[in-house]
Design a protein around this motif. Structure first.
Motif, PDB file in Angstrom:
ATOM      1  N   TYR A 129      18.465  40.317  61.503  1.00  0.00           N
ATOM      2  CA  TYR A 129      17.634  39.422  60.693  1.00  0.00           C
ATOM      3  C   TYR A 129      16.601  38.681  61.538  1.00  0.00           C
ATOM      4  O   TYR A 129      15.509  38.362  61.058  1.00  0.00           O
ATOM      5  CB  TYR A 129      18.519  38.441  59.914  1.00  0.00           C
ATOM      6  N   ARG A 130      16.922  38.415  62.796  1.00  0.00           N
ATOM      7  CA  ARG A 130      15.924  37.798  63.678  1.00  0.00           C
ATOM      8  C   ARG A 130      14.752  38.752  63.893  1.00  0.00           C
ATOM      9  O   ARG A 130      13.599  38.356  63.880  1.00  0.00           O
ATOM     10  CB  ARG A 130      16.575  37.434  65.013  1.00  0.00           C
ATOM     11  N   TRP A 131      15.094  40.015  64.076  1.00  0.00           N
ATOM     12  CA  TRP A 131      14.053  41.042  64.272  1.00  0.00           C
ATOM     13  C   TRP A 131      13.221  41.202  63.010  1.00  0.00           C
ATOM     14  O   TRP A 131      11.994  41.297  63.065  1.00  0.00           O
ATOM     15  CB  TRP A 131      14.733  42.356  64.645  1.00  0.00           C
ATOM     16  N   TRP A 132      13.870  41.232  61.846  1.00  0.00           N
ATOM     17  CA  TRP A 132      13.136  41.305  60.581  1.00  0.00           C
ATOM     18  C   TRP A 132      12.255  40.068  60.393  1.00  0.00           C
ATOM     19  O   TRP A 132      11.147  40.156  59.881  1.00  0.00           O
ATOM     20  CB  TRP A 132      14.122  41.423  59.414  1.00  0.00           C
ATOM     21  N   GLY A 133      12.763  38.897  60.802  1.00  0.00           N
ATOM     22  CA  GLY A 133      11.977  37.673  60.662  1.00  0.00           C
ATOM     23  C   GLY A 133      10.723  37.703  61.510  1.00  0.00           C
ATOM     24  O   GLY A 133       9.641  37.258  61.080  1.00  0.00           O
ATOM     25  N   GLN A 134      10.824  38.225  62.728  1.00  0.00           N
ATOM     26  CA  GLN A 134       9.652  38.334  63.598  1.00  0.00           C
ATOM     27  C   GLN A 134       8.608  39.285  63.031  1.00  0.00           C
ATOM     28  O   GLN A 134       7.412  39.124  63.275  1.00  0.00           O
ATOM     29  CB  GLN A 134      10.092  38.799  64.990  1.00  0.00           C
ATOM     30  N   ALA A 135       9.095  40.253  62.243  1.00  0.00           N
ATOM     31  CA  ALA A 135       8.183  41.210  61.603  1.00  0.00           C
ATOM     32  C   ALA A 135       7.677  40.692  60.263  1.00  0.00           C
ATOM     33  O   ALA A 135       6.868  41.371  59.599  1.00  0.00           O
ATOM     34  CB  ALA A 135       8.886  42.549  61.415  1.00  0.00           C
ATOM     35  N   GLY A 136       8.139  39.522  59.834  1.00  0.00           N
ATOM     36  CA  GLY A 136       7.704  38.956  58.560  1.00  0.00           C
ATOM     37  C   GLY A 136       8.381  39.567  57.349  1.00  0.00           C
ATOM     38  O   GLY A 136       7.927  39.360  56.210  1.00  0.00           O
ATOM     39  N   ALA A 137       9.469  40.292  57.549  1.00  0.00           N
ATOM     40  CA  ALA A 137      10.137  40.967  56.433  1.00  0.00           C
ATOM     41  C   ALA A 137      11.064  40.029  55.661  1.00  0.00           C
ATOM     42  O   ALA A 137      11.336  40.263  54.482  1.00  0.00           O
ATOM     43  CB  ALA A 137      10.926  42.165  56.949  1.00  0.00           C
ATOM     44  N   VAL A 138      11.602  38.991  56.320  1.00  0.00           N
ATOM     45  CA  VAL A 138      12.458  38.010  55.645  1.00  0.00           C
ATOM     46  C   VAL A 138      11.992  36.613  56.019  1.00  0.00           C
ATOM     47  O   VAL A 138      11.412  36.397  57.099  1.00  0.00           O
ATOM     48  CB  VAL A 138      13.945  38.188  56.028  1.00  0.00           C
ATOM     49  N   ALA A 139      12.266  35.659  55.118  1.00  0.00           N
ATOM     50  CA  ALA A 139      11.806  34.289  55.344  1.00  0.00           C
ATOM     51  C   ALA A 139      12.799  33.465  56.156  1.00  0.00           C
ATOM     52  O   ALA A 139      12.428  32.487  56.796  1.00  0.00           O
ATOM     53  CB  ALA A 139      11.539  33.608  54.005  1.00  0.00           C
TER      54      ALA A 139
END
Length: 303
Positions: free
Chosen positions: A79-89
């Motif tokens: 989720y940290r990786w997704w957050g850096q990509a803007g995929a999750v808030a």
């Protein structure tokens, strides 16, 4: 939204994660998918209360705290990786912790077993090796040394010596964890075994070798050799459990605390920086007292 497999590839290529780590994280992500699917939740929509519920569910199913911590670490990283990509808030795993693992009690021998091991005459094709092994056991149990401290001992003090035993003063000077030096008294039995070994040491030691304990080739004895010899000696003595060097250190602390009750003194002898580290032996001491009570007190006996 990039799939979890893309994060694993990122770990493999850019972070150079080991195959073992990648497999553990892949298993954790597969479990995350299974949990989310069972509750009908998309991975992008997972909230902190979902994660807490899943951790509780896995814990009830028997997953150990350390395994749960690994699951959470993998999920948090995704989720940290997704957050850096803007995929999750938000990262729904932030702030979620695994249940605290209980601290296992150190394994110590009973007094009878420890004495039996120390009294056992090692079987060896060379009398010098037998004397060496007997001295090793006596110093481990009689002084509470770590195996690293034991094999680092030299026959005398010098500018390069990490530790040594002063026979005249009956004191072992050792270099412990964190570069801390301490002095430990050497008891009568250990001192007798040490003198017997020193009388034979010259037949094994290479010229100029400063180590107190040496192997067949005359060089400093290694920790793995000590473990091997101790295992063999325990089998020879008929002990019902596998014995390793640190078990003798635990036995030293436990038996000393049972006899004296002086926690601070045991802390100093073991070289613990914190009294909290030494306090674990009070739990062993209580177990010993509980066994005595169960065996001896009339009100403890049950029909």
């Amino acid at each position: 939204m990039l799939p979890p497999e893309a994060w694993l590839e990122h770990l493999r290529v850019e972070r150079r994660a080991s195959p073992r780590t990648l497999q553990a994280y892949a298993d954790a992500l597969a479990r995350l998918r299974t949990l989310a699917s069972a509750d009908g939740i998309e991975l992008a929509a997972v909230q902190p209360h979902h994660v807490r519920g899943w951790v509780a569910r896995l814990h009830r199913q028997g997953l150990a705290p350390r395994s749960l911590a690994l699951q959470l670490s993998a999920w948090r990283g995704l989720y940290r990786w997704w957050g850096q990509a803007g995929a999750v808030a938000l990262n729904p795993v932030d702030g979620v912790r695994a249940p605290k693992a209980g601290r296992p009690l150190p394994k110590a021998l009973s007094v009878d077993h420890a004495v039996a091991l120390a009294d056992e005459v090692p079987q060896a094709d060379d009398p010098a090796l037998a004397a060496r092994d007997h001295c090793v056991v006596e110093l481990l149990y009689g002084c509470g040394l770590r195996v690293g401290e034991l094999v680092s001992l030299d026959i005398g003090p010098s500018a390069t010596a990490a530790g040594w035993v002063d026979v005249a003063d009956a004191t072992a000077h050792v270099l412990g964890k964190g570069g801390k030096r301490r002095s430990v008294p050497v008891g009568r039995a250990a001192l007798q075994a040490l003198r017997a070994w020193l009388a034979q040491r010259a037949t094994l030691a290479a010229s100029g070798e400063p180590a107190l304990f040496v192997g067949r080739r005359g060089a400093r004895l290694g920790a793995s050799q000590v473990r091997s010899r101790l295992k063999a000696l325990a089998l020879q003595a008929g002990l019902p459990t596998h014995v390793h060097p640190h078990m003798l250190r635990h036995s030293f602390a436990s038996h000393l605390l049972q006899s004296s009750g002086d926690l601070r003194a045991v802390q100093e002898l073991l070289g613990h920086a914190s009294i909290a580290t030494t306090q674990v032996y009070t739990r062993l001491d209580f177990q010993h007292l509980a066994k005595v009570y169960d065996a001896a007190h009339p009100r403890a006996r049950r029909k």
